[in-house]
Design an enzyme around this catalytic site. Structure first.
Site, PDB file in Angstrom:
ATOM      1  N   LYS A 184      51.295  39.991  19.178  1.00 36.61           N
ATOM      2  CA  LYS A 184      50.253  40.410  18.400  1.00 36.61           C
ATOM      3  C   LYS A 184      48.936  39.729  18.555  1.00 36.61           C
ATOM      4  O   LYS A 184      48.683  38.872  18.048  1.00 36.61           O
ATOM      5  CB  LYS A 184      50.412  40.708  16.765  1.00 36.61           C
ATOM      6  CG  LYS A 184      49.464  41.793  16.311  1.00 36.61           C
ATOM      7  CD  LYS A 184      48.976  41.385  14.840  1.00 36.61           C
ATOM      8  CE  LYS A 184      47.830  40.387  14.931  1.00 36.61           C
ATOM      9  NZ  LYS A 184      46.436  40.781  15.363  1.00 36.61           N
ATOM     10  N   GLU A 260      49.806  26.483  14.707  1.00 38.25           N
ATOM     11  CA  GLU A 260      48.672  25.998  15.348  1.00 38.25           C
ATOM     12  C   GLU A 260      47.249  26.386  14.624  1.00 38.25           C
ATOM     13  O   GLU A 260      46.989  27.315  14.780  1.00 38.25           O
ATOM     14  CB  GLU A 260      48.635  26.370  16.589  1.00 38.25           C
ATOM     15  CG  GLU A 260      49.903  25.947  17.849  1.00 38.25           C
ATOM     16  CD  GLU A 260      49.773  24.394  17.986  1.00 38.25           C
ATOM     17  OE1 GLU A 260      48.868  23.596  17.845  1.00 38.25           O
ATOM     18  OE2 GLU A 260      50.882  23.794  18.455  1.00 38.25           O
ATOM     19  N   CYS A 294      39.357  25.201  18.447  1.00 39.77           N
ATOM     20  CA  CYS A 294      40.064  24.347  17.350  1.00 39.77           C
ATOM     21  C   CYS A 294      40.000  22.957  17.674  1.00 39.77           C
ATOM     22  O   CYS A 294      39.642  22.078  16.557  1.00 39.77           O
ATOM     23  CB  CYS A 294      41.534  24.727  17.111  1.00 39.77           C
ATOM     24  SG  CYS A 294      42.373  24.740  18.646  1.00 39.77           S
ATOM     25  N   GLU A 391      35.134  24.023   9.461  1.00 34.87           N
ATOM     26  CA  GLU A 391      35.140  24.391  10.918  1.00 34.87           C
ATOM     27  C   GLU A 391      33.798  25.036  11.442  1.00 34.87           C
ATOM     28  O   GLU A 391      33.448  26.339  10.767  1.00 34.87           O
ATOM     29  CB  GLU A 391      36.003  25.481  11.357  1.00 34.87           C
ATOM     30  CG  GLU A 391      37.317  24.430  11.728  1.00 34.87           C
ATOM     31  CD  GLU A 391      38.325  25.369  12.564  1.00 34.87           C
ATOM     32  OE1 GLU A 391      38.873  26.354  11.636  1.00 34.87           O
ATOM     33  OE2 GLU A 391      39.079  25.090  13.361  1.00 34.87           O
TER      34      GLU A 391
HETATM   35  P1  NAP Z   1      42.544  34.035  12.111  1.00 36.71           P
HETATM   36  O1  NAP Z   1      41.458  34.973  11.306  1.00 36.71           O
HETATM   37  O2  NAP Z   1      43.315  33.338  11.400  1.00 36.71           O
HETATM   38  O3  NAP Z   1      43.345  35.307  12.999  1.00 36.71           O
HETATM   39  C1  NAP Z   1      44.286  34.684  13.818  1.00 36.71           C
HETATM   40  C2  NAP Z   1      45.476  35.886  14.131  1.00 36.71           C
HETATM   41  O4  NAP Z   1      45.867  36.275  12.943  1.00 36.71           O
HETATM   42  C3  NAP Z   1      44.668  37.264  14.784  1.00 36.71           C
HETATM   43  O5  NAP Z   1      45.513  37.659  15.686  1.00 36.71           O
HETATM   44  C4  NAP Z   1      44.682  38.003  13.317  1.00 36.71           C
HETATM   45  O6  NAP Z   1      44.516  39.515  13.513  1.00 36.71           O
HETATM   46  C5  NAP Z   1      45.998  37.531  12.739  1.00 36.71           C
HETATM   47  N1  NAP Z   1      46.017  37.938  11.301  1.00 36.71           N
HETATM   48  C6  NAP Z   1      44.881  37.741  10.422  1.00 36.71           C
HETATM   49  N2  NAP Z   1      45.463  38.033   9.098  1.00 36.71           N
HETATM   50  C7  NAP Z   1      46.523  38.262   9.379  1.00 36.71           C
HETATM   51  C8  NAP Z   1      47.765  38.478   8.195  1.00 36.71           C
HETATM   52  N3  NAP Z   1      47.377  38.788   7.153  1.00 36.71           N
HETATM   53  N4  NAP Z   1      49.020  38.728   8.867  1.00 36.71           N
HETATM   54  C9  NAP Z   1      49.337  38.497  10.054  1.00 36.71           C
HETATM   55  N5  NAP Z   1      48.299  38.159  10.942  1.00 36.71           N
HETATM   56  C10 NAP Z   1      47.141  38.032  10.708  1.00 36.71           C
HETATM   57  O7  NAP Z   1      41.960  33.430  13.111  1.00 36.71           O
HETATM   58  P2  NAP Z   1      40.706  33.526  14.333  1.00 36.71           P
HETATM   59  O8  NAP Z   1      39.515  33.669  13.416  1.00 36.71           O
HETATM   60  O9  NAP Z   1      41.162  34.627  14.983  1.00 36.71           O
HETATM   61  O10 NAP Z   1      40.650  31.998  14.958  1.00 36.71           O
HETATM   62  C11 NAP Z   1      40.151  31.155  14.800  1.00 36.71           C
HETATM   63  C12 NAP Z   1      40.951  30.061  14.135  1.00 36.71           C
HETATM   64  O11 NAP Z   1      41.931  29.685  14.970  1.00 36.71           O
HETATM   65  C13 NAP Z   1      40.201  28.897  13.869  1.00 36.71           C
HETATM   66  O12 NAP Z   1      40.473  28.233  12.593  1.00 36.71           O
HETATM   67  C14 NAP Z   1      40.642  27.750  15.084  1.00 36.71           C
HETATM   68  O13 NAP Z   1      40.568  26.602  14.561  1.00 36.71           O
HETATM   69  C15 NAP Z   1      42.183  28.369  15.267  1.00 36.71           C
HETATM   70  N6  NAP Z   1      42.856  27.888  16.638  1.00 36.71           N
HETATM   71  C16 NAP Z   1      43.818  26.936  16.419  1.00 36.71           C
HETATM   72  C17 NAP Z   1      44.193  26.471  17.547  1.00 36.71           C
HETATM   73  C18 NAP Z   1      45.227  25.595  17.521  1.00 36.71           C
HETATM   74  O14 NAP Z   1      46.089  25.405  18.705  1.00 36.71           O
HETATM   75  N7  NAP Z   1      45.460  24.687  16.602  1.00 36.71           N
HETATM   76  C19 NAP Z   1      43.882  27.209  18.715  1.00 36.71           C
HETATM   77  C20 NAP Z   1      42.960  28.231  18.504  1.00 36.71           C
HETATM   78  C21 NAP Z   1      42.351  28.523  17.357  1.00 36.71           C
HETATM   79  P3  NAP Z   1      43.250  40.043  13.727  1.00 36.71           P
HETATM   80  O15 NAP Z   1      42.229  39.707  14.646  1.00 36.71           O
HETATM   81  O16 NAP Z   1      43.360  41.450  13.764  1.00 36.71           O
HETATM   82  O17 NAP Z   1      42.592  39.818  12.248  1.00 36.71           O
END
Ligand code: NAP
Length: 490
Positions: A184, A260, A294, A391
């Site tokens: 997804k 992650e 991240c 962040e």
């Molecule tokens: P996010 O809001 O947590 O969303 C990540 C994914 O989760 C998206 O596909 C999102 O779908 C989905 N999601 C959101 N709410 C959900 C729920 N209740 N149930 C299931 N899935 C759900 O994060 P983001 O804004 O896309 O990404 C930025 C974050 O990712 C930052 O905090 C960054 O540090 C972190 N990140 C970490 C790494 C690592 O390797 N540690 C790498 C890259 C990014 P939707 O898009 O449809 O909301």
């Protein structure tokens, strides 16, 4: 880049959800729009999967599971290797697609094709290297075999900031290990995943091994998939708050999980650092992906003796960064993903300035169409500022000072996150001490970018659980079985 080639790339993205080897519309018939963050324009519509579609995708993954698990490791690896080759042939298209849906400068999208593609190649090579153990038990009464087996159907959730690499970093090890999956992608950037899924099909991936559900209702679709007793593994990359919520959901089924999550990387510059290297490293660690990583350096902690020079030198670099749509030649500051991201940068810089920090360059939204925030350097950031806690996820380089190594380490570790740290020093003993003392899963010692398919990527503390890439990556998708047989001589 001509509009015609942009349209051709967008048109090449398959239409629909990938379920059981076929592309099909959402059961509801609904779609949602994907935007170019540089202009706000709608560039594509994609199927808006619902609960029924999530269930159908999991059905397909479950059905395809046993045959894929029995498929020879060499054959599994060769599918991934062919996908790697196809990706190289189409690298310009994939890079452009990422820039269109996510906004990053084309040069960075090209770099992501290299990085993201490497997971296909790395795990194609790992496919035939999954090993076990055989030995006599300590009592001498039996023989012990330790073998590795695919975990089973996996649910892979990816974020928007690295549309290719975050997908391949999960898909490649899962499939290599003999697991089937439902992926997804993020609502904001679903196109690259759809494209890559089709590429894997073209490379010979059997029907149902990989399924893709795009949706605008991530929580609604994911809840039932995670609660389904046939699911065995949840792998998530995204924010820490969503990760925590998913961990709670996964607890009910005692699922294997890889998380992650977010970061708050410290970037330490000691008084003995090679400042040329530190400035070059800072540009990479901070401005890669327009700060939306991240691994982005979030807190520059600089020894008070060199802070002024460091600040002046990074400011000189950042002032010269060309701003523009990612498709324009030489752009360093592309758009942020959406207006919320711009407002966050505004709020964090505003809060820091309100507490006494000084803006050396930038510090404001760029007044043009799209969601742009200027490359920014802010110095003299005081303890208690929100920018040290959250962040930033934008092109803002925030500088604070320290007086000695103990203070630097204490400041660096003063966060619930623990993904990556960076340190610049010429003192090799200090470098070794920092490896021990900095509470992060990864570290760049005199380098500003650490990501590599051959390395175990992941964090400690609230930055996550598990590792992606390296020798460790495939083990996230394998379970260990121990078998005892009687000693054949007794
Ligand atoms: P996010 O809001 O947590 O969303 C990540 C994914 O989760 C998206 O596909 C999102 O779908 C989905 N999601 C959101 N709410 C959900 C729920 N209740 N149930 C299931 N899935 C759900 O994060 P983001 O804004 O896309 O990404 C930025 C974050 O990712 C930052 O905090 C960054 O540090 C972190 N990140 C970490 C790494 C690592 O390797 N540690 C790498 C890259 C990014 P939707 O898009 O449809 O909301």
């Amino acid at each position: 880049m001509s509009q015609a080639s942009e349209q051709a790339v967008l048109d090449a993205v398959p239409d629909g959800l990938l379920v059981g080897g076929g592309w099909r519309p959402a059961a509801s018939g609904r779609t949602f729009d994907v935007h170019d963050p540089a202009t706000g324009a709608v560039i594509r519509t994609v199927a808006d999967g619902g609960v029924e579609d999530g269930a159908a995708a999991l059905d397909a993954a479950v059905e395809a599971g046993p045959a894929w698990a029995r498929t020879a490791p060499r054959v599994r690896g060769e599918v991934l290797r062919r996908a790697f080759d196809l990706l190289q042939q189409r690298r310009d298209d994939v890079a452009l697609l990422m820039t269109l849906e996510m906004g990053k400068p084309l040069a960075e999208s090209q770099a992501e094709v290299t990085y993201g593609g490497e997971f296909l190649r790395w795990f194609s090579e790992e496919a035939v290297r999954v090993a076990g153990r055989y030995g006599t038990n300590p009592e001498g009464t039996g023989r012990m075999t330790v073998s590795q087996h695919p975990v089973g159907p996996c649910y892979l959730i990816t974020p928007w900031n690295f549309p290719l690499a975050m997908a391949t970093r999960k898909i490649a090890p899962a499939l290599t290990a003999g697991c089937t999956a439902v992926v997804k992608p993020a609502e904001l950037t679903p196109l690259t995943t759809l494209y890559v899924a089709e590429l894997l099909r073209e490379a010979g991936l059997p029907d149902g091994v990989l399924n893709v559900v795009t949706t605008s209702t991530a929580g609604d679709v994911s809840g039932p998939v995670i609660a389904d007793p046939r699911l065995r593994k949840l792998s998530f990359t995204g924010s820490t708050p969503v990760g925590k919520q998913l961990l709670k959901q996964a607890a009910d089924g005692v699922l294997r999980t890889s998380m992650e999550l977010g970061g708050n990387a410290p970037f330490l510059v000691f008084e003995d650092a090679d400042l040329d290297a530190a400035v070059a490293g800072a540009m990479l660690a901070k401005f890669r992906n327009v700060g939306q990583a991240c691994t982005a350096a979030n807190r520059f902690l600089v020894h008070e003796r060199v802070a002024e020079e460091f600040a002046a030198r990074v400011t000189a670099e950042v002032r010269g960064f060309p701003v523009g749509r990612g498709t324009e030649e030489g752009v360093r500051i592309g758009p942020l993903i959406d207006d919320r991201a711009v407002r966050k940068a505004e709020d964090l810089v505003g809060d820091a300035v309100g507490r006494g920090a000084e803006v050396l360059t930038g510090g404001a939204r760029v007044e043009r169409e799209g969601t742009f925030y200027a490359g920014t350097v802010v110095t003299g950031v005081r303890p208690g500022s929100e920018i040290l806690r959250q962040e930033i996820f934008g092109p803002v380089l925030s500088i604070s000072t320290f007086g000695d190594e103990d203070e630097a380490v204490a400041l660096a570790n003063d966060t619930e996150y623990g993904l990556v740290s960076y340190a610049f020093t010429r003192d090799a003993d200090r470098g070794q001490r920092l490896v021990d003392r900095l509470e992060t899963g990864m570290m760049g010692l005199n380098v500003g970018v650490i990501s590599n398919a051959g390395a175990p990527f992941g964090g400690v503390k609230q930055s996550g659980i598990g590792r992606e890439g390296g020798l460790e990556g495939i083990h996230e998708y394998l379970s260990t079985k121990y078998t005892l047989t009687p000693d054949p001589y007794r």
